[in-house]
Scaffold this active site. Sequence first.
Site, PDB file in Angstrom:
ATOM      1  N   GLU A 256     -13.580  11.306 -13.969  1.00 54.92           N
ATOM      2  CA  GLU A 256     -14.652  11.287 -12.962  1.00 54.92           C
ATOM      3  C   GLU A 256     -15.044  12.723 -12.646  1.00 54.92           C
ATOM      4  OE1 GLU A 256     -13.612   9.085  -9.417  1.00 54.92           O
ATOM      5  OE2 GLU A 256     -12.903   7.372 -10.578  1.00 54.92           O
TER       6      GLU A 256
ATOM      7  N   HIS B  64     -16.459   4.525  -8.159  1.00 53.16           N
ATOM      8  CA  HIS B  64     -15.408   4.829  -7.174  1.00 53.16           C
ATOM      9  C   HIS B  64     -15.921   4.564  -5.752  1.00 53.16           C
ATOM     10  CE1 HIS B  64     -11.702   7.614  -6.399  1.00 53.16           C
ATOM     11  NE2 HIS B  64     -11.857   6.743  -5.406  1.00 53.16           N
TER      12      HIS B  64
ATOM     13  N   ARG C 259      -6.963   4.316  -9.293  1.00 56.75           N
ATOM     14  CA  ARG C 259      -7.300   5.609  -9.884  1.00 56.75           C
ATOM     15  C   ARG C 259      -7.510   5.408 -11.382  1.00 56.75           C
ATOM     16  NH1 ARG C 259      -8.538   6.993  -5.527  1.00 56.75           N
ATOM     17  NH2 ARG C 259      -7.742   8.708  -4.261  1.00 56.75           N
TER      18      ARG C 259
HETATM   19  N1  LIG Z   1     -11.483   2.932  -5.390  1.00 57.33           N
HETATM   20  C1  LIG Z   1     -11.406   3.336  -4.145  1.00 57.33           C
HETATM   21  O1  LIG Z   1     -12.428   3.546  -3.505  1.00 57.33           O
HETATM   22  C2  LIG Z   1     -10.066   3.520  -3.497  1.00 57.33           C
HETATM   23  C3  LIG Z   1      -8.942   3.813  -4.240  1.00 57.33           C
HETATM   24  N2  LIG Z   1      -7.720   3.960  -3.616  1.00 57.33           N
HETATM   25  C4  LIG Z   1      -6.552   4.247  -4.443  1.00 57.33           C
HETATM   26  O2  LIG Z   1      -5.657   3.143  -4.348  1.00 57.33           O
HETATM   27  C5  LIG Z   1      -4.343   3.632  -4.202  1.00 57.33           C
HETATM   28  C6  LIG Z   1      -3.512   2.618  -3.461  1.00 57.33           C
HETATM   29  O3  LIG Z   1      -3.956   2.551  -2.110  1.00 57.33           O
HETATM   30  P1  LIG Z   1      -3.058   1.832  -1.000  1.00 57.33           P
HETATM   31  O4  LIG Z   1      -2.771   0.443  -1.414  1.00 57.33           O
HETATM   32  O5  LIG Z   1      -3.693   2.023   0.291  1.00 57.33           O
HETATM   33  O6  LIG Z   1      -1.756   2.713  -1.085  1.00 57.33           O
HETATM   34  P2  LIG Z   1      -0.313   2.350  -0.550  1.00 57.33           P
HETATM   35  O7  LIG Z   1       0.464   3.601  -0.603  1.00 57.33           O
HETATM   36  O8  LIG Z   1      -0.405   1.597   0.711  1.00 57.33           O
HETATM   37  O9  LIG Z   1       0.223   1.325  -1.676  1.00 57.33           O
HETATM   38  C7  LIG Z   1       0.496   1.674  -2.998  1.00 57.33           C
HETATM   39  C8  LIG Z   1       1.659   0.829  -3.470  1.00 57.33           C
HETATM   40  O10 LIG Z   1       1.850   1.055  -4.852  1.00 57.33           O
HETATM   41  C9  LIG Z   1       3.267   0.952  -5.083  1.00 57.33           C
HETATM   42  N3  LIG Z   1       3.602   1.549  -6.362  1.00 57.33           N
HETATM   43  C10 LIG Z   1       3.755   2.863  -6.660  1.00 57.33           C
HETATM   44  N4  LIG Z   1       4.075   3.001  -7.970  1.00 57.33           N
HETATM   45  C11 LIG Z   1       4.094   1.745  -8.493  1.00 57.33           C
HETATM   46  C12 LIG Z   1       4.337   1.232  -9.797  1.00 57.33           C
HETATM   47  N5  LIG Z   1       4.646   2.009 -10.832  1.00 57.33           N
HETATM   48  N6  LIG Z   1       4.260  -0.106  -9.977  1.00 57.33           N
HETATM   49  C13 LIG Z   1       3.966  -0.936  -8.949  1.00 57.33           C
HETATM   50  N7  LIG Z   1       3.751  -0.502  -7.682  1.00 57.33           N
HETATM   51  C14 LIG Z   1       3.796   0.828  -7.468  1.00 57.33           C
HETATM   52  C15 LIG Z   1       3.870   1.660  -3.884  1.00 57.33           C
HETATM   53  O11 LIG Z   1       5.237   1.283  -3.711  1.00 57.33           O
HETATM   54  C16 LIG Z   1       2.972   1.189  -2.763  1.00 57.33           C
HETATM   55  O12 LIG Z   1       3.483   0.041  -2.124  1.00 57.33           O
HETATM   56  C17 LIG Z   1      -4.508   4.961  -3.453  1.00 57.33           C
HETATM   57  O13 LIG Z   1      -3.429   5.817  -3.689  1.00 57.33           O
HETATM   58  C18 LIG Z   1      -5.785   5.489  -4.021  1.00 57.33           C
HETATM   59  O14 LIG Z   1      -5.489   6.267  -5.147  1.00 57.33           O
HETATM   60  C19 LIG Z   1      -7.593   3.774  -2.287  1.00 57.33           C
HETATM   61  C20 LIG Z   1      -8.689   3.496  -1.510  1.00 57.33           C
HETATM   62  C21 LIG Z   1     -10.011   3.404  -2.045  1.00 57.33           C
HETATM   63  O1  LIG Z   2      -9.260   6.570  -0.052  1.00 57.50           O
HETATM   64  C1  LIG Z   2      -9.152   6.866  -1.260  1.00 57.50           C
HETATM   65  O2  LIG Z   2      -8.086   7.187  -1.785  1.00 57.50           O
HETATM   66  C2  LIG Z   2     -10.347   6.836  -2.101  1.00 57.50           C
HETATM   67  O3  LIG Z   2     -10.263   6.718  -3.285  1.00 57.50           O
HETATM   68  C3  LIG Z   2     -11.661   6.975  -1.409  1.00 57.50           C
HETATM   69  O4  LIG Z   2     -12.163   5.773  -0.970  1.00 57.50           O
HETATM   70  C4  LIG Z   2     -12.637   7.635  -2.326  1.00 57.50           C
HETATM   71  O5  LIG Z   2     -13.755   8.086  -1.614  1.00 57.50           O
HETATM   72  P1  LIG Z   2     -14.119   9.633  -1.498  1.00 57.50           P
HETATM   73  O6  LIG Z   2     -13.050  10.266  -0.669  1.00 57.50           O
HETATM   74  O7  LIG Z   2     -14.103  10.238  -2.855  1.00 57.50           O
HETATM   75  O8  LIG Z   2     -15.432   9.667  -0.831  1.00 57.50           O
END
Ligand SMILES: NC(=O)C1=CN([C@@H]2O[C@H](COP(=O)(O)OP(=O)(O)OC[C@H]3O[C@@H](n4cnc5c(N)ncnc54)[C@H](O)[C@@H]3O)[C@@H](O)[C@H]2O)C=CC1
Ligand SMILES: O=C(O)C(=O)[C@H](O)COP(=O)(O)O
Length: 376
Positions: free
Chosen positions: A238, A255, A209
């Site tokens: 964004e 993103h 993020r």
């Molecule tokens: N750019 C994109 O298209 C995407 C972005 N995202 C973002 O990535 C984030 C992470 O996704 P996942 O790995 O699937 O989530 P997840 O929930 O599986 O893993 C996040 C990890 O971060 C850890 N965490 C929380 N606060 C922390 C800190 N201060 N320091 C170190 N570790 C910490 C948590 O304990 C957890 O293990 C999502 O919440 C979303 O915001 C996710 C998918 C796509």
């Molecule tokens: O899964 C998340 O969290 C994400 O950041 C998504 O991949 C972002 O894609 P949109 O939901 O904005 O299409």
Amino acid sequence: MNILVDENMPYVIPLFSDMGEVIPFNGRSLTSAQVHDADVLLVRSITNVNAELLAGNHRLKFVGSATIGTDHVDLAYLAKHNIPFSNAPGCNATAVGEFAFIAMLELAQRVNSPLKGKVVGIVGAGNTGTATAKCLQAYGIKVLLNDPIKAAEGDSRSFVSLDTIMAQADIISLHVPITRTGEHKTKHLFDEARLSALKQNTWLINCCRGDVIDNQALIKVKQKRADLKLVLDVWEGEPKPLPELVALAEFATPHIAGYSLEGKARGTFMLYQKLCQLLNLPADKNLLDLLPTFNIKEVEFMTAPNEKALLQLARFVYDLRDDDQIFRNTFLNQNGFDTMRKNHLHRREFSALALAYNNLSDVDWLSNLGFSGVGK
Ligand SMILES: NC(=O)C1=CN([C@@H]2O[C@H](COP(=O)(O)OP(=O)(O)OC[C@H]3O[C@@H](n4cnc5c(N)ncnc54)[C@H](O)[C@@H]3O)[C@@H](O)[C@H]2O)C=CC1
Ligand SMILES: O=C(O)C(=O)[C@H](O)COP(=O)(O)O
């Protein structure tokens, strides 16, 4: 049943049209009037789901977000009104992991400094961080994990402090949710002090993020530090990232780290399964039936690929340079950020590409990376 769906959610017709009328909407401009008669609301990360949006609706049976992040959803409001909610944890983790890995390969090529031999620090060792680590470890890269929450929960992997990552990692890849309060809050986790303390020649990759990094501070620090290299997929503000910051990034995208076709399809599919469960309907559709075959049948290797050949292989699946170029050319246009996301030609994951090896040994690492296919 009225099923309102974000227009950028693939496969909603084959998955949901048996259950009711599928009504698409624009995720950024959805209004409470549009939601008034919805029975089911399926969103993506750009729609804020809160009292303002939902207060006029008295028939909502389910809200789903086809995303990993839930920071756009007022979960307390939904719980208070007994509206079941589900997101899609892990749906696009492979996509993000491969995106970060490909970005590292691209950067290595661009600055003429091989990825092999570097140390990568992963901040946040959940689904996306672990998927990134999986790619790196398959390629033989040393990975340091930082995740104080998982460490406290007793996760059996080894963890290090963020300061250790700052001191030892050549590359830092961010994979935390955005949290604004609490002991482990991530808002501006990388503030001016931390950014200034990055060791010489660090590569910083953010595909979680935007506001995990103080973007103004990043501009300030980067303007003084040509040695730092940035890959930014997410931005503060964004869909209007700071143009000065876009110019300072080596690779910049809107993103879309999670935008593999498989990842998006999994997101929709997980909501389909959840809704079927909730409505007591059989979830008899199959995700694999939805995905098209890949346009390259097979790549055959005569010798094991070196890093340059690995990058070429990765580019068959996803050429990050294309998205970087389109983004730079269009993000300042009206709705440029969202238009690129909407029209994004979904890349595939490594698993879509089959590899063949002619009597080669020592190529297991390629299947560990996620490519499919077996030796001949
Ligand atoms: N750019 C994109 O298209 C995407 C972005 N995202 C973002 O990535 C984030 C992470 O996704 P996942 O790995 O699937 O989530 P997840 O929930 O599986 O893993 C996040 C990890 O971060 C850890 N965490 C929380 N606060 C922390 C800190 N201060 N320091 C170190 N570790 C910490 C948590 O304990 C957890 O293990 C999502 O919440 C979303 O915001 C996710 C998918 C796509
Ligand atoms: O899964 C998340 O969290 C994400 O950041 C998504 O991949 C972002 O894609 P949109 O939901 O904005 O299409």
